[in-house]
Design a protein around this motif. Structure first.
Motif, PDB file in Angstrom:
ATOM      1  N   VAL A  12      54.928 -38.177  50.897  1.00 27.52           N
ATOM      2  CA  VAL A  12      55.090 -38.421  52.335  1.00 27.52           C
ATOM      3  C   VAL A  12      56.430 -39.087  52.642  1.00 27.52           C
ATOM      4  CG1 VAL A  12      52.598 -38.542  52.696  1.00 27.52           C
ATOM      5  CG2 VAL A  12      53.862 -40.648  52.237  1.00 27.52           C
ATOM      6  N   GLY A  13      56.944 -38.817  53.840  1.00 24.35           N
ATOM      7  CA  GLY A  13      58.210 -39.391  54.273  1.00 24.35           C
ATOM      8  C   GLY A  13      58.100 -40.842  54.671  1.00 24.35           C
ATOM      9  N   ASP A  14      56.943 -41.256  55.148  1.00 26.80           N
ATOM     10  CA  ASP A  14      56.728 -42.628  55.611  1.00 26.80           C
ATOM     11  C   ASP A  14      55.292 -43.007  55.243  1.00 26.80           C
ATOM     12  OD1 ASP A  14      56.039 -44.920  57.155  1.00 26.80           O
ATOM     13  OD2 ASP A  14      57.471 -44.368  58.708  1.00 26.80           O
ATOM     14  N   LEU A  15      55.143 -43.793  54.193  1.00 30.07           N
ATOM     15  CA  LEU A  15      53.813 -44.127  53.690  1.00 30.07           C
ATOM     16  C   LEU A  15      52.993 -44.896  54.723  1.00 30.07           C
ATOM     17  CD1 LEU A  15      51.756 -44.043  51.391  1.00 30.07           C
ATOM     18  CD2 LEU A  15      52.835 -46.094  50.449  1.00 30.07           C
ATOM     19  N   ALA A  16      53.603 -45.834  55.440  1.00 26.49           N
ATOM     20  CA  ALA A  16      52.863 -46.602  56.451  1.00 26.49           C
ATOM     21  C   ALA A  16      52.324 -45.680  57.544  1.00 26.49           C
ATOM     22  CB  ALA A  16      53.746 -47.698  57.041  1.00 26.49           C
ATOM     23  N   PHE A  21      47.599 -42.669  59.825  1.00 20.98           N
ATOM     24  CA  PHE A  21      46.948 -41.406  60.173  1.00 20.98           C
ATOM     25  C   PHE A  21      45.606 -41.281  59.457  1.00 20.98           C
ATOM     26  CE2 PHE A  21      46.004 -36.980  59.090  1.00 20.98           C
ATOM     27  CZ  PHE A  21      45.899 -36.427  60.359  1.00 20.98           C
ATOM     28  N   TYR A  22      45.598 -41.451  58.144  1.00 19.15           N
ATOM     29  CA  TYR A  22      44.371 -41.250  57.379  1.00 19.15           C
ATOM     30  C   TYR A  22      43.356 -42.375  57.590  1.00 19.15           C
ATOM     31  CZ  TYR A  22      46.283 -37.178  55.094  1.00 19.15           C
ATOM     32  OH  TYR A  22      46.790 -35.921  54.858  1.00 19.15           O
ATOM     33  N   LEU A  26      41.765 -41.079  60.989  1.00 23.49           N
ATOM     34  CA  LEU A  26      40.644 -40.317  60.442  1.00 23.49           C
ATOM     35  C   LEU A  26      39.496 -41.186  59.938  1.00 23.49           C
ATOM     36  CD1 LEU A  26      42.532 -37.535  58.424  1.00 23.49           C
ATOM     37  CD2 LEU A  26      41.789 -37.524  60.823  1.00 23.49           C
ATOM     38  N   GLY A  27      39.741 -42.484  59.817  1.00 26.01           N
ATOM     39  CA  GLY A  27      38.692 -43.396  59.376  1.00 26.01           C
ATOM     40  C   GLY A  27      38.453 -43.417  57.880  1.00 26.01           C
ATOM     41  N   LEU A  48      42.520 -38.025  46.676  1.00 19.76           N
ATOM     42  CA  LEU A  48      43.744 -37.715  47.411  1.00 19.76           C
ATOM     43  C   LEU A  48      44.638 -38.939  47.350  1.00 19.76           C
ATOM     44  CD1 LEU A  48      45.348 -35.787  49.355  1.00 19.76           C
ATOM     45  CD2 LEU A  48      44.383 -37.169  51.202  1.00 19.76           C
ATOM     46  N   ALA A  49      45.911 -38.724  47.020  1.00 20.27           N
ATOM     47  CA  ALA A  49      46.875 -39.822  46.964  1.00 20.27           C
ATOM     48  C   ALA A  49      47.986 -39.568  47.960  1.00 20.27           C
ATOM     49  CB  ALA A  49      47.456 -39.955  45.564  1.00 20.27           C
ATOM     50  N   LEU A  50      48.489 -40.654  48.542  1.00 21.45           N
ATOM     51  CA  LEU A  50      49.691 -40.626  49.370  1.00 21.45           C
ATOM     52  C   LEU A  50      50.730 -41.461  48.649  1.00 21.45           C
ATOM     53  CD1 LEU A  50      48.107 -41.438  52.865  1.00 21.45           C
ATOM     54  CD2 LEU A  50      48.558 -39.169  51.885  1.00 21.45           C
ATOM     55  N   TRP A  51      51.927 -40.893  48.470  1.00 23.46           N
ATOM     56  CA  TRP A  51      52.993 -41.587  47.748  1.00 23.46           C
ATOM     57  C   TRP A  51      54.314 -41.151  48.354  1.00 23.46           C
ATOM     58  CZ3 TRP A  51      54.288 -40.720  41.879  1.00 23.46           C
ATOM     59  CH2 TRP A  51      54.954 -41.842  41.368  1.00 23.46           C
TER      60      TRP A  51
END
Length: 143
Positions: A12-16, A21-22, A26-27, A48-51
């Motif tokens: 992701v471009g912006d982790l925060a 969002f998630y 989305l809760g 699912l990971a966001l990095w």
């Protein structure tokens, strides 16, 4: 190598922003304490990971030109340290390309990356803090 998927990482471009969002939108509930990555346990035994996109490309040792790296990697988690090496040997024999040989990781695990014949990056990882049941479902945390 079992026929399963353990982890999908979105670069992701912006982790925060992505976390807002998630989590807020989305809760979803973050399942780890580290600030630099967010893990979400999905109901089907997949995580699912966001990095940060640049960190993901760097870790996979792929160029982030936009044309050759989609910003997504897929992971296959193993039940043991040695299984990482076994899977990577099988991948090479099948025609995959190792982009990052397996190595000890600062987070306590052991992992490497390969690309399939179409260039999709896969991480093969042993994470001693996660468990994998007999059906291959990954869970954040030990068994």
């Amino acid at each position: 190598m079992e026929q399963r998927l353990s982890l999908i990482t979105l670069g992701v471009g912006d982790l925060a922003r992505a976390r807002r969002f998630y989590e807020d939108g989305l809760g979803w509930t973050k399942g780890n304490h580290e600030d630099e990555v967010a893990f979400y346990q999905l109901g089907n035994g997949v995580v699912l990971a966001l990095w940060a996109r640049d960190e993901l490309a760097h870790d996979a040792r792929v160029a982030d030109s936009g044309a050759t790296f989609s910003g997504i990697s897929i992971a296959y988690n193993t039940r043991s340290h040695d299984e990482v090496d076994e899977v990577m040997t099988q991948v090479v024999a099948a025609g995959g390309t190792v982009t990052k040989p397996p190595e000890e990781q600062v987070w306590g695990g052991y992992s490497g990356y390969f690309s399939d014949p179409d260039g999709h990056p896969w991480e093969v990882a042993f994470n001693p803090g996660w468990s994998i049941d007999e059906a291959g479902h990954v869970s954040l945390g030990p068994a």
